[in-house]
Design a protein around this motif. Structure first.
Motif: not given
Length: 380
Positions: A168-178, A223-230, A265-268
């Protein structure tokens, strides 16, 4: 000749320093924590085999119920992180397919609305006891979308080396995500992802794994959840893909808003979110990353080793200096009669003084001054 305890102390510190280097190096090289399925390997709900011929389709799709997995797949030779829409599990007349995340919305309806228990074990959720949260559960609720991940595409299983790193490399949304796993009703929650944590949160997923977890959202909205698969492939190359998983939380939240949402958000994450063909968004090339691509642990490991190595060098210098001083003191004591000792200093007495070069207030415990050192500098 008598060797006092302070003269032996540098060697002990040096040993501890060497042990610390070994432990730190092992910890940093261990990589991300492995993700094990809390349901158990024999859970019938997790048994599945993906067809190598399963199609990858385009077109907008809202998933508010049923079984859904995220996972890697090769599309025309390119590594992609996609969504497995497993409609055939609930409808024998339907066909399960792979979908592009930028055209898919996971709609978490109010049927998944629960209350935070009055239990400190769940304090990490980001909501107080008694407050409502929206939950995609680890164990399927037929009225809520059931979200998990897999590494079971046949081509993926043939080509990856041991497994993938899902981050998980970032989350954008109104609340907390766990996101957490829990074994049974009384097991301790195993936190995997937390939207309040900055930077990438990696988790290791073995090949041929199918896992579901609890996804908790503290507020309704998009919510947008940014996920990376390596993954490292058997042929020695590396592949990566980053995608935005779109989630509309709450029955009143329009899925169309989630489809239209953009990442601000930042593209990091190390890669730009890739898109489906014809989606109007720039698509990632999907080619294997260079074999020299660095893991986020590499700069941390290098920095830690540099710092520890500097400490080790300093420790060796201290040992040598103190050893030379101790030798001079022993030779002086051997050549000087007891009557020549400095008056007022009892044998074996230690006088705490500030060591030259130490910070203010730091004290060391020296040995008694030698007869040839009238300034009172300690002998080491």
């Amino acid at each position: 000749m008598r060797m006092s305890a302070p003269a032996r102390r540098p060697a002990s510190r040096l040993s501890r320093l060497r042990a610390g280097i070994a432990l730190l190096t092992l910890a940093l090289l261990a990589g991300p924590a492995a993700v094990a399925s809390a349901q158990g390997p024999d859970d019938a709900a997790l048994k599945q085999a993906l067809s190598p011929d399963m199609r990858v389709v385009t077109g907008e799709r809202v998933l508010d119920r049923g079984h859904v997995d995220m996972g890697p797949k090769f599309v025309d030779g390119a590594w992609k992180f996609l969504i497995h829409d497993d409609v055939a599990r609930a409808d024998a007349g339907a066909t399960s397919v792979w979908r592009y995340p930028d055209q898919t919305v996971l709609h978490v309806l109010d049927q998944g609305k629960l209350t935070v228990p009055d239990d400190p074990a769940y304090a990490f959720l980001g909501a107080k006891p008694g407050e409502p949260v929206w939950v995609v559960p680890q164990t399927q609720n037929p009225e809520v979308v059931w979200l998990g991940w897999n590494t079971q595409d046949p081509e993926v299983m043939r080509t990856i080396n041991r497994g993938i790193t899902l981050s998980l490399t970032g989350v954008q949304g109104p609340g907390v995500v766990t996101t957490y796993l829990q074994s049974g009703s009384f097991g301790e929650p195993q936190l995997l992802f937390d939207s309040r944590v900055p930077g990438a949160q990696p988790a290791w997923v073995d090949v041929n794994t199918h896992t579901h977890a609890n996804w908790v959202f503290t507020q309704p909205g998009v919510y947008l959840l940014r996920l990376t698969a390596d993954a490292d492939l058997i042929d020695g190359t590396s592949v990566t893909d980053t995608q935005l998983i779109r989630v509309a939380v709450g029955t009143a939240t329009a899925p169309a808003d989630a489809l239209a949402a953009t990442w601000t958000g930042p593209d990091d994450a190390g890669a730009s979110p890739s898109a489906a063909p014809g989606s109007g968004q720039p698509a990632a090339d999907g080619q294997p990353a260079a074999s020299g691509s660095s893991s986020p642990l590499v700069p941390i490991l290098i920095g830690a080793i540099v710092v520890v190595a500097a400490g080790l060098v300093a420790g060796v210098v201290i040992v040598v200096v103190r050893g030379n001083r101790a030798k001079r003191r022993v030779l002086t004591e051997h050549r000087t009669s007891p009557a020549d000792a400095s008056p007022g200093t009892a044998s074996g007495q230690q006088v705490p003084v500030q060591e030259p070069g130490t910070t203010s207030g730091q004290q060391v415990t020296p040995q008694e001054p030698g007869p040839s050192d009238p300034s009172g500098e300690e002998a080491r």
